[in-house]
Motif scaffolding. Structure first.
Motif, PDB file in Angstrom:
ATOM      1  N   ASN A 192      -4.802  13.180   3.744  1.00  0.00           N
ATOM      2  CA  ASN A 192      -4.649  14.624   3.935  1.00  0.00           C
ATOM      3  C   ASN A 192      -4.195  14.860   5.376  1.00  0.00           C
ATOM      4  OD1 ASN A 192      -5.184  17.390   4.548  1.00  0.00           O
ATOM      5  ND2 ASN A 192      -6.579  17.484   2.805  1.00  0.00           N
ATOM      6  N   VAL A 193      -2.993  15.442   5.533  1.00  0.00           N
ATOM      7  CA  VAL A 193      -2.438  15.618   6.881  1.00  0.00           C
ATOM      8  C   VAL A 193      -3.222  16.639   7.697  1.00  0.00           C
ATOM      9  CG1 VAL A 193      -0.124  14.879   6.204  1.00  0.00           C
ATOM     10  CG2 VAL A 193      -0.707  17.316   6.124  1.00  0.00           C
ATOM     11  N   ASP A 194      -3.949  17.532   7.032  1.00  0.00           N
ATOM     12  CA  ASP A 194      -4.754  18.523   7.760  1.00  0.00           C
ATOM     13  C   ASP A 194      -6.013  17.907   8.360  1.00  0.00           C
ATOM     14  OD1 ASP A 194      -2.961  20.593   7.280  1.00  0.00           O
ATOM     15  OD2 ASP A 194      -3.927  21.149   5.397  1.00  0.00           O
ATOM     16  N   THR A 195      -6.599  16.939   7.661  1.00  0.00           N
ATOM     17  CA  THR A 195      -7.821  16.313   8.164  1.00  0.00           C
ATOM     18  C   THR A 195      -7.538  15.013   8.924  1.00  0.00           C
ATOM     19  OG1 THR A 195      -8.181  15.238   6.027  1.00  0.00           O
ATOM     20  CG2 THR A 195      -9.306  17.335   6.398  1.00  0.00           C
ATOM     21  N   ASN A 196      -6.309  14.508   8.840  1.00  0.00           N
ATOM     22  CA  ASN A 196      -5.916  13.282   9.537  1.00  0.00           C
ATOM     23  C   ASN A 196      -4.596  13.479  10.288  1.00  0.00           C
ATOM     24  OD1 ASN A 196      -7.952  11.207   8.382  1.00  0.00           O
ATOM     25  ND2 ASN A 196      -7.160  12.248   6.580  1.00  0.00           N
TER      26      ASN A 196
ATOM     27  N   VAL B 141       5.263  11.977  10.082  1.00  0.00           N
ATOM     28  CA  VAL B 141       5.311  12.738   8.832  1.00  0.00           C
ATOM     29  C   VAL B 141       5.523  14.206   9.192  1.00  0.00           C
ATOM     30  CG1 VAL B 141       4.014  13.466   6.792  1.00  0.00           C
ATOM     31  CG2 VAL B 141       3.876  11.095   7.594  1.00  0.00           C
ATOM     32  N   ARG B 142       6.680  14.741   8.827  1.00  0.00           N
ATOM     33  CA  ARG B 142       7.022  16.121   9.149  1.00  0.00           C
ATOM     34  C   ARG B 142       6.960  17.034   7.932  1.00  0.00           C
ATOM     35  NH1 ARG B 142       5.710  15.193  13.519  1.00  0.00           N
ATOM     36  NH2 ARG B 142       7.005  14.400  15.176  1.00  0.00           N
ATOM     37  N   GLY B 143       7.234  16.483   6.763  1.00  0.00           N
ATOM     38  CA  GLY B 143       7.195  17.262   5.518  1.00  0.00           C
ATOM     39  C   GLY B 143       6.288  16.571   4.532  1.00  0.00           C
TER      40      GLY B 143
ATOM     41  N   VAL C 194       0.861  -1.179   0.000  1.00  0.00           N
ATOM     42  CA  VAL C 194       0.000   0.000   0.000  1.00  0.00           C
ATOM     43  C   VAL C 194       0.900   1.233   0.000  1.00  0.00           C
ATOM     44  CG1 VAL C 194      -1.814   1.261   1.224  1.00  0.00           C
ATOM     45  CG2 VAL C 194      -1.756  -1.249   1.337  1.00  0.00           C
ATOM     46  N   LEU C 195       0.805   2.033  -1.069  1.00  0.00           N
ATOM     47  CA  LEU C 195       1.542   3.298  -1.129  1.00  0.00           C
ATOM     48  C   LEU C 195       0.636   4.378  -0.571  1.00  0.00           C
ATOM     49  CD1 LEU C 195       4.020   5.005  -2.134  1.00  0.00           C
ATOM     50  CD2 LEU C 195       2.652   5.430  -4.177  1.00  0.00           C
ATOM     51  N   VAL C 196       1.087   5.021   0.510  1.00  0.00           N
ATOM     52  CA  VAL C 196       0.307   6.081   1.121  1.00  0.00           C
ATOM     53  C   VAL C 196       0.965   7.410   0.789  1.00  0.00           C
ATOM     54  CG1 VAL C 196      -0.635   7.016   3.260  1.00  0.00           C
ATOM     55  CG2 VAL C 196      -0.399   4.536   2.980  1.00  0.00           C
ATOM     56  N   ASP C 197       0.178   8.303   0.199  1.00  0.00           N
ATOM     57  CA  ASP C 197       0.618   9.652  -0.158  1.00  0.00           C
ATOM     58  C   ASP C 197       0.086  10.599   0.909  1.00  0.00           C
ATOM     59  OD1 ASP C 197       1.052  12.168  -1.263  1.00  0.00           O
ATOM     60  OD2 ASP C 197      -0.240  11.848  -3.005  1.00  0.00           O
ATOM     61  N   PHE C 198       0.980  11.086   1.781  1.00  0.00           N
ATOM     62  CA  PHE C 198       0.598  12.085   2.774  1.00  0.00           C
ATOM     63  C   PHE C 198       0.741  13.445   2.123  1.00  0.00           C
ATOM     64  CE2 PHE C 198       1.757   8.461   5.378  1.00  0.00           C
ATOM     65  CZ  PHE C 198       0.803   8.486   6.389  1.00  0.00           C
ATOM     66  N   TYR C 199      -0.357  14.209   2.075  1.00  0.00           N
ATOM     67  CA  TYR C 199      -0.387  15.470   1.339  1.00  0.00           C
ATOM     68  C   TYR C 199      -1.260  16.490   2.065  1.00  0.00           C
ATOM     69  CZ  TYR C 199      -5.220  14.867   0.007  1.00  0.00           C
ATOM     70  OH  TYR C 199      -6.587  14.762   0.056  1.00  0.00           O
ATOM     71  N   ALA C 200      -1.283  17.707   1.504  1.00  0.00           N
ATOM     72  CA  ALA C 200      -2.232  18.738   1.945  1.00  0.00           C
ATOM     73  C   ALA C 200      -2.689  19.502   0.711  1.00  0.00           C
ATOM     74  CB  ALA C 200      -1.582  19.696   2.943  1.00  0.00           C
ATOM     75  N   ASP C 201      -3.925  19.996   0.754  1.00  0.00           N
ATOM     76  CA  ASP C 201      -4.489  20.706  -0.396  1.00  0.00           C
ATOM     77  C   ASP C 201      -3.711  21.968  -0.744  1.00  0.00           C
ATOM     78  OD1 ASP C 201      -6.503  18.816  -0.775  1.00  0.00           O
ATOM     79  OD2 ASP C 201      -7.884  19.869   0.564  1.00  0.00           O
ATOM     80  N   TRP C 202      -3.114  22.622   0.248  1.00  0.00           N
ATOM     81  CA  TRP C 202      -2.412  23.886   0.032  1.00  0.00           C
ATOM     82  C   TRP C 202      -0.967  23.692  -0.437  1.00  0.00           C
ATOM     83  CZ3 TRP C 202       1.757  23.499   3.081  1.00  0.00           C
ATOM     84  CH2 TRP C 202       1.652  22.716   4.235  1.00  0.00           C
ATOM     85  N   CYS C 203      -0.509  22.446  -0.495  1.00  0.00           N
ATOM     86  CA  CYS C 203       0.894  22.130  -0.808  1.00  0.00           C
ATOM     87  C   CYS C 203       1.109  22.030  -2.319  1.00  0.00           C
ATOM     88  CB  CYS C 203       1.248  20.817  -0.101  1.00  0.00           C
ATOM     89  SG  CYS C 203       2.766  20.025  -0.650  1.00  0.00           S
ATOM     90  N   GLY C 204       1.858  22.975  -2.870  1.00  0.00           N
ATOM     91  CA  GLY C 204       2.140  22.991  -4.313  1.00  0.00           C
ATOM     92  C   GLY C 204       2.785  21.715  -4.822  1.00  0.00           C
ATOM     93  N   PRO C 205       3.890  21.252  -4.197  1.00  0.00           N
ATOM     94  CA  PRO C 205       4.508  20.003  -4.654  1.00  0.00           C
ATOM     95  C   PRO C 205       3.555  18.808  -4.562  1.00  0.00           C
ATOM     96  CG  PRO C 205       6.045  21.231  -3.290  1.00  0.00           C
ATOM     97  CD  PRO C 205       4.721  21.947  -3.198  1.00  0.00           C
TER      98      PRO C 205
END
Length: 103
Positions: free
Chosen positions: A53-57, A66-68, A17-28
């Motif tokens: 989504n790191v903001d909602t989870n 997850v720091r970055g 399982v590949l988990v992509d930790f992201y945020a909506d405001w994050c350009g990259p």
């Protein structure tokens, strides 16, 4: 009513399982969306791909330190077996996952 499986249930899979930790405001993170889509369609049933989504989870992000973002973690049988942060091409995602594919 369908019950969504918990994060722990999803990562208990023998299939990587590949988990992509992201945020909506994050350009990259946004720039990685088509790369993740290409990777997912290329790998098909061999790999599960989920986005967190790191903001909602925040608890899940904190649990896995997850720091970055974006941060990509490959889980197999509930264990984190590979981890990398930052933007990367499909080939780099593939090289993270391939050693853990079910043979």
């Amino acid at each position: 009513m369908e019950v969504k499986p918990s994060f722990q249930e999803i990562i208990q899979s023998e299939t990587p399982v590949l988990v992509d930790f992201y945020a909506d405001w994050c350009g990259p993170c946004q720039a990685m969306t088509p790369v993740i889509t290409d990777f997912s369609s290329e790998m098909g049933e061999l790999v599960k791909v989920i986005k967190i989504n790191v903001d909602t989870n925040p608890a899940v992000a904190s649990t896995f330190n997850v720091r970055g973002i974006p941060t990509f973690i490959v889980f197999k049988n509930g264990e984190a077996v590979s981890r990398q942060s930052g933007m990367m091409p499909v080939a780099a995602l593939r090289s993270m996952v391939e050693p853990h594919l079910v043979k």
